[in-house]
Design a protein around this motif. Structure first.
Motif, PDB file in Angstrom:
ATOM      1  N   ALA A  22       0.829  -1.204   0.000  1.00 45.04           N
ATOM      2  CA  ALA A  22       0.000   0.000   0.000  1.00 45.04           C
ATOM      3  C   ALA A  22       0.868   1.261   0.000  1.00 45.04           C
ATOM      4  O   ALA A  22       0.601   2.213  -0.741  1.00 45.04           O
ATOM      5  N   ALA A  23       1.921   1.287   0.815  1.00 43.79           N
ATOM      6  CA  ALA A  23       2.815   2.442   0.865  1.00 43.79           C
ATOM      7  C   ALA A  23       3.516   2.641  -0.480  1.00 43.79           C
ATOM      8  O   ALA A  23       3.666   3.776  -0.955  1.00 43.79           O
ATOM      9  N   ALA A  24       3.939   1.562  -1.106  1.00 43.01           N
ATOM     10  CA  ALA A  24       4.595   1.661  -2.408  1.00 43.01           C
ATOM     11  C   ALA A  24       3.630   2.203  -3.464  1.00 43.01           C
ATOM     12  O   ALA A  24       4.008   3.035  -4.296  1.00 43.01           O
ATOM     13  N   LEU A  25       2.388   1.754  -3.446  1.00 43.14           N
ATOM     14  CA  LEU A  25       1.396   2.244  -4.407  1.00 43.14           C
ATOM     15  C   LEU A  25       1.081   3.726  -4.199  1.00 43.14           C
ATOM     16  O   LEU A  25       0.941   4.481  -5.165  1.00 43.14           O
ATOM     17  N   VAL A  26       0.982   4.155  -2.965  1.00 41.14           N
ATOM     18  CA  VAL A  26       0.730   5.566  -2.668  1.00 41.14           C
ATOM     19  C   VAL A  26       1.915   6.414  -3.129  1.00 41.14           C
ATOM     20  O   VAL A  26       1.730   7.457  -3.771  1.00 41.14           O
ATOM     21  N   ALA A  27       3.133   5.976  -2.834  1.00 43.23           N
ATOM     22  CA  ALA A  27       4.321   6.722  -3.266  1.00 43.23           C
ATOM     23  C   ALA A  27       4.389   6.801  -4.786  1.00 43.23           C
ATOM     24  O   ALA A  27       4.693   7.863  -5.347  1.00 43.23           O
ATOM     25  N   TRP A  28       4.106   5.725  -5.477  1.00 48.21           N
ATOM     26  CA  TRP A  28       4.119   5.718  -6.941  1.00 48.21           C
ATOM     27  C   TRP A  28       3.066   6.672  -7.499  1.00 48.21           C
ATOM     28  O   TRP A  28       3.337   7.425  -8.429  1.00 48.21           O
ATOM     29  N   ALA A  29       1.859   6.651  -6.929  1.00 44.32           N
ATOM     30  CA  ALA A  29       0.790   7.532  -7.395  1.00 44.32           C
ATOM     31  C   ALA A  29       1.169   8.997  -7.196  1.00 44.32           C
ATOM     32  O   ALA A  29       0.890   9.840  -8.054  1.00 44.32           O
ATOM     33  N   LEU A  30       1.784   9.323  -6.081  1.00 46.62           N
ATOM     34  CA  LEU A  30       2.188  10.705  -5.827  1.00 46.62           C
ATOM     35  C   LEU A  30       3.258  11.165  -6.805  1.00 46.62           C
ATOM     36  O   LEU A  30       3.211  12.298  -7.291  1.00 46.62           O
ATOM     37  N   THR A  31       4.217  10.323  -7.105  1.00 44.95           N
ATOM     38  CA  THR A  31       5.257  10.733  -8.051  1.00 44.95           C
ATOM     39  C   THR A  31       4.708  10.871  -9.463  1.00 44.95           C
ATOM     40  O   THR A  31       5.201  11.678 -10.241  1.00 44.95           O
TER      41      THR A  31
END
Length: 151
Positions: A22-31
């Motif tokens: 979940a953290a990786a997906l959120v970070a990817w979406a933000l970038t």
């Protein structure tokens, strides 16, 4: 290890894996949604990501605004007082949009022209977006040229 303890350990492991995913997906979406501010000089130097969206900041060149009659299409040039970049926009411009005013436009490059999806203008006579003012201060303007390419 008894079965209850093994089940708890497996549950904790699954929860940790889910949290990392979940953290990786959120970070990817933000970038993916970041749009950086660039000046015309940076774009022409190749510092801007021409294959993706970014924000262009600067001042509208005097006498460069050309409206297509009967449409919402407008062409103009944006300068950082060192270089200029042609901009095309189709839509309703802010009321404060005019020659010599600072703007930030969001969009992408297409064959040497910035295609703007959105244009924001300053809100009063003393305001210039901090990012634009900082980038323009870094640009080295030629004393005999306003950076607009001779209107």
């Amino acid at each position: 290890m008894n079965p209850v303890r093994r089940r708890r350990l497996a549950t904790v492991g699954l929860v940790l894996i889910a949290a990392v995913v979940a953290a990786a997906l959120v970070a990817w979406a933000l970038t993916q949604n970041l749009t950086y501010l660039h000046t015309p000089s940076e774009v022409l130097r190749g510092d801007a990501p021409v294959e993706s969206r970014f924000r262009l900041g600067g001042v509208v060149c005097e006498g460069s605004i050309v409206r297509e009659p009967g449409t919402l299409k407008v062409d103009f040039r944006v300068t950082d007082r060192a270089e200029f970049l042609p901009v095309k926009f189709e839509g309703i411009l802010p009321d404060l949009f005019s020659d010599g005013e600072s703007i930030i436009a969001s969009g992408r490059m297409d064959n040497g022209t910035f295609i703007a999806d959105d244009v924001l203008a300053k809100h009063d006579e003393t305001y210039m977006p901090a990012e634009v003012a900082e980038k323009m201060a870094q640009a080295i303007a030629r004393p005999d040229d306003d950076g607009c390419g001779g209107n």
